[in-house]
Design an enzyme around this catalytic site. Structure first.
Site, PDB file in Angstrom:
ATOM      1  N   SER A  35      -5.933  -7.261 -19.532  1.00  0.00           N
ATOM      2  CA  SER A  35      -6.671  -7.213 -20.791  1.00  0.00           C
ATOM      3  C   SER A  35      -6.236  -6.042 -21.668  1.00  0.00           C
ATOM      4  O   SER A  35      -6.129  -6.186 -22.898  1.00  0.00           O
ATOM      5  CB  SER A  35      -8.175  -7.140 -20.514  1.00  0.00           C
ATOM      6  OG  SER A  35      -8.483  -6.022 -19.696  1.00  0.00           O
ATOM      7  N   ASP A  86       1.722  -0.547 -19.315  1.00  0.00           N
ATOM      8  CA  ASP A  86       0.888  -1.433 -18.501  1.00  0.00           C
ATOM      9  C   ASP A  86      -0.419  -0.723 -18.145  1.00  0.00           C
ATOM     10  O   ASP A  86      -0.525   0.497 -18.255  1.00  0.00           O
ATOM     11  CB  ASP A  86       1.640  -1.808 -17.223  1.00  0.00           C
ATOM     12  CG  ASP A  86       1.074  -3.046 -16.540  1.00  0.00           C
ATOM     13  OD1 ASP A  86       0.109  -3.635 -17.059  1.00  0.00           O
ATOM     14  OD2 ASP A  86       1.614  -3.422 -15.482  1.00  0.00           O
ATOM     15  N   ALA A  88      -3.874  -0.466 -15.243  1.00  0.00           N
ATOM     16  CA  ALA A  88      -4.038  -0.256 -13.811  1.00  0.00           C
ATOM     17  C   ALA A  88      -5.480  -0.575 -13.443  1.00  0.00           C
ATOM     18  O   ALA A  88      -6.381  -0.512 -14.290  1.00  0.00           O
ATOM     19  CB  ALA A  88      -3.704   1.182 -13.422  1.00  0.00           C
ATOM     20  N   GLY A 100      -2.617  -4.998  -9.681  1.00  0.00           N
ATOM     21  CA  GLY A 100      -2.521  -6.340  -9.135  1.00  0.00           C
ATOM     22  C   GLY A 100      -3.796  -7.146  -9.185  1.00  0.00           C
ATOM     23  O   GLY A 100      -3.841  -8.265  -8.667  1.00  0.00           O
ATOM     24  N   GLY A 101      -4.822  -6.601  -9.836  1.00  0.00           N
ATOM     25  CA  GLY A 101      -6.046  -7.379  -9.981  1.00  0.00           C
ATOM     26  C   GLY A 101      -5.805  -8.703 -10.689  1.00  0.00           C
ATOM     27  O   GLY A 101      -6.463  -9.703 -10.412  1.00  0.00           O
ATOM     28  N   GLU A 108       5.368  -6.694 -12.063  1.00  0.00           N
ATOM     29  CA  GLU A 108       5.071  -5.404 -12.687  1.00  0.00           C
ATOM     30  C   GLU A 108       5.883  -4.299 -12.034  1.00  0.00           C
ATOM     31  O   GLU A 108       6.449  -3.434 -12.717  1.00  0.00           O
ATOM     32  CB  GLU A 108       3.576  -5.106 -12.585  1.00  0.00           C
ATOM     33  CG  GLU A 108       2.717  -5.978 -13.478  1.00  0.00           C
ATOM     34  CD  GLU A 108       1.228  -5.814 -13.235  1.00  0.00           C
ATOM     35  OE1 GLU A 108       0.448  -6.296 -14.079  1.00  0.00           O
ATOM     36  OE2 GLU A 108       0.842  -5.212 -12.214  1.00  0.00           O
TER      37      GLU A 108
END
Length: 232
Positions: A35, A86, A88, A100-101, A108
């Site tokens: 998001s 990115d 986290a 990795g959620g 990534e």
């Protein structure tokens, strides 16, 4: 009080300013997934003519980039990336992360490895003293789920759950691992990655972020630079 989405938008816009020096005519930049990354892509779209294009770490991000008219490159077409942006799921003061959620951890990690500068963008809820409250995602080969699970329990996991009705963009399942004591994140990352059948784990500690931009109620704060000169 700002909402979580407003914090994410603020840090995404600040990230754009932070990487402005990398937005040159021939530049290709790496883009993460999630998001907060979505907000960054939306902000980046206003500057799409200033740089050549992007490498996306997921099909989701690739579609969003293309929707904004930003050219998406396959990483095999690119020699290197100046910067990777990115989010986290957790990040500590050492800039070590759990990611990795959203299920894109392997791509990534690959895109991050090809980048000189890793800018992590998060809201303040993701900053922790100790990693591990968020279940650690591990992408595995389907044939290895039980073998890997048994070895994770031997490492101290209290629960290993296969993510329901989910496969990564690579076609693999994810195991979400609870209860691991993450005292030496880089060592644990290497241990897990060495288990046969593991594609990669969601610890980003061997190669942490270069810098973290954190959206807070008081504004965007910066968590310093890694000491490794390769990423300065």
């Amino acid at each position: 009080m700002l909402t979580q989405d407003q914090l994410k938008q603020a840090v995404a816009k600040q990230a754009l300013s932070h990487i402005r020096q990398h937005l040159i005519q021939d530049a290709i930049i790496g883009i993460g997934t999630g998001s907060t990354a979505d907000f960054f892509i939306d902000a980046l779209a206003e500057h799409r003519h200033a740089f050549r294009g992007a490498v996306a770490s997921s099909e989701r991000s690739a579609k969003r980039l293309a929707m904004h008219g930003i050219r998406v490159f396959d990483l095999n077409e690119v020699d290197e990336l100046a910067v990777y942006v990115d989010g986290a799921d957790e990040i500590n003061a050492k800039l070590e992360m759990i990611k990795g959620g959203g299920g894109a951890l392997t791509r990534e990690k690959i895109v991050a490895s090809a980048s000189h500068h890793f800018v992590c963008i998060v809201d303040e809820s993701k900053v922790v003293d100790n990693l591990g409250a968020f279940p650690l995602p591990i992408e595995v080969l389907a044939i290895s789920k039980e073998v890997v699970s048994r070895q994770l329990y031997q490492l101290g996991a209290t629960e290993v759950i296969e993510r329901k009705d989910f496969l990564t963009d690579n076609g693999h399942p994810i195991l979400d691992v609870k209860g691991l004591k993450i005292e030496d994140a880089a060592r644990l990352e290497a241990q897990i990655n060495d288990i046969p059948g593991v594609v990669t784990c969601g610890l980003f500690a061997i190669r942490p972020a270069t810098v973290a931009l954190v959206g807070t109620q008081e504004g965007v704060k910066i968590i310093g630079q890694t000491a490794d000169p390769r990423y300065a």
